[in-house]
Design an enzyme around this catalytic site. Sequence first.
Site, PDB file in Angstrom:
ATOM      1  N   SER A  13      31.845  40.118  34.975  1.00  0.00           N
ATOM      2  CA  SER A  13      32.956  39.552  34.213  1.00  0.00           C
ATOM      3  C   SER A  13      34.132  39.137  35.097  1.00  0.00           C
ATOM      4  O   SER A  13      35.000  38.376  34.660  1.00  0.00           O
ATOM      5  CB  SER A  13      33.428  40.556  33.151  1.00  0.00           C
ATOM      6  OG  SER A  13      33.690  41.821  33.728  1.00  0.00           O
ATOM      7  N   ASP A  66      42.967  47.821  30.292  1.00  0.00           N
ATOM      8  CA  ASP A  66      42.195  46.986  31.208  1.00  0.00           C
ATOM      9  C   ASP A  66      43.001  46.757  32.483  1.00  0.00           C
ATOM     10  O   ASP A  66      43.890  45.905  32.538  1.00  0.00           O
ATOM     11  CB  ASP A  66      41.847  45.644  30.548  1.00  0.00           C
ATOM     12  CG  ASP A  66      40.899  44.812  31.403  1.00  0.00           C
ATOM     13  OD1 ASP A  66      40.629  45.207  32.553  1.00  0.00           O
ATOM     14  OD2 ASP A  66      40.432  43.758  30.913  1.00  0.00           O
ATOM     15  N   HIS A 114      40.232  43.509  34.972  1.00  0.00           N
ATOM     16  CA  HIS A 114      40.263  42.053  34.886  1.00  0.00           C
ATOM     17  C   HIS A 114      41.682  41.555  35.136  1.00  0.00           C
ATOM     18  O   HIS A 114      42.595  42.341  35.351  1.00  0.00           O
ATOM     19  CB  HIS A 114      39.748  41.599  33.520  1.00  0.00           C
ATOM     20  CG  HIS A 114      38.342  42.035  33.260  1.00  0.00           C
ATOM     21  ND1 HIS A 114      38.033  43.158  32.525  1.00  0.00           N
ATOM     22  CD2 HIS A 114      37.159  41.501  33.657  1.00  0.00           C
ATOM     23  CE1 HIS A 114      36.722  43.312  32.479  1.00  0.00           C
ATOM     24  NE2 HIS A 114      36.172  42.323  33.168  1.00  0.00           N
TER      25      HIS A 114
END
Length: 352
Positions: free
Chosen positions: A104, A328, A331
């Site tokens: 990702s 998160d 990312h």
Amino acid sequence: MDSSAAIVAVLLLVTSLLLYGVDGILPNCNLFEGSWVYDASYPLYDTNECPFIEKEFDCQKNGRPDKFYLHYRWQPSSCKLPRFDGEDFLERLRGKSIMFVGDSLSLNQWQSITCMLHAAVAQAHYTSTRTGGISTFTFLTYNARVMFSRNAFLVDIVSTPNGAVLKLDSIESGKIWKDIDFLVFNTWHWWLHTGRKQPWSFIQEGNVMVKDMDRLVAYEKALKTWANWVNYNIDPTKTRVFFQGVSPDHMNGSNWGESNPNINCKGQMLPVYGTTYPGGQHPAEAVVEKVLQAMTKPVVLLNVTTLSQLRIDGHPSVYGHGGHRDMDCSHWCLPGVPDTWNELLYAALIQN
């Protein structure tokens, strides 16, 4: 302009070209050593210009209140990083394809480059399709394909009656990488997952199968398998290969000098000051460098680890896919750090 002024101008131009090269980059300059500087001319795009961006990366739309993180530019210590030119990038890609292969974080980078290119040629017609695990963004005017292949480990995971097996010495998925003009690989993020997030039950190398092993050792074995695939299958006159360096997370504040290790990326609004990261070299980065140095085919390392380590402010934190239910710090918000990865990719393209 009189003759003497003209001569001075020519000498200055020649000196500039000798020092900085045609594209303003010092020969043999390390573009990956430097610091982050505030630049009001950034970001390179607005997510409102990218109707295809995934919600998890659009931190502003998800409610992030601060905007300082949008305006930082990477400044190498001893040379100039060329500003991204989307039209030139697409001209170089005309009739060709570039594929980002990885997890990702590669998706993060792929979403970034499609936004950067779309903003640069906003009137250009495009199509966006997904077939199996491959997403393809095509700029029709240029017949240029910008692709993403989701492959978290690069090596294979196969299903067996006893559970999924991570095969450290097998790359059957490499078949889809052939005939691509530019390949950008990445893997690391998933190698440390355990429990329900771990997508395999066993690790296998040759005839030996184990429940688990040192993840850094497994990572190196898998990278060597990938390196062998590149060495045997890539023709450098037809395909250029890049490896995106390890993208760090920021879950432990002690790595950047906080007294409380429970402090993470939440609420961080400024990069780490300076050119070095207090936590030192990422262990996976050292493995990547070791494997690439032993390869027989040329691979360009986009060594983004340190510059990304400095950006403790660049993650979605609670303004990502899970909102306040999930943190998160892996990312990156877009616009943001992956745009710089792509500026460095562009610099590598025009240097050669």
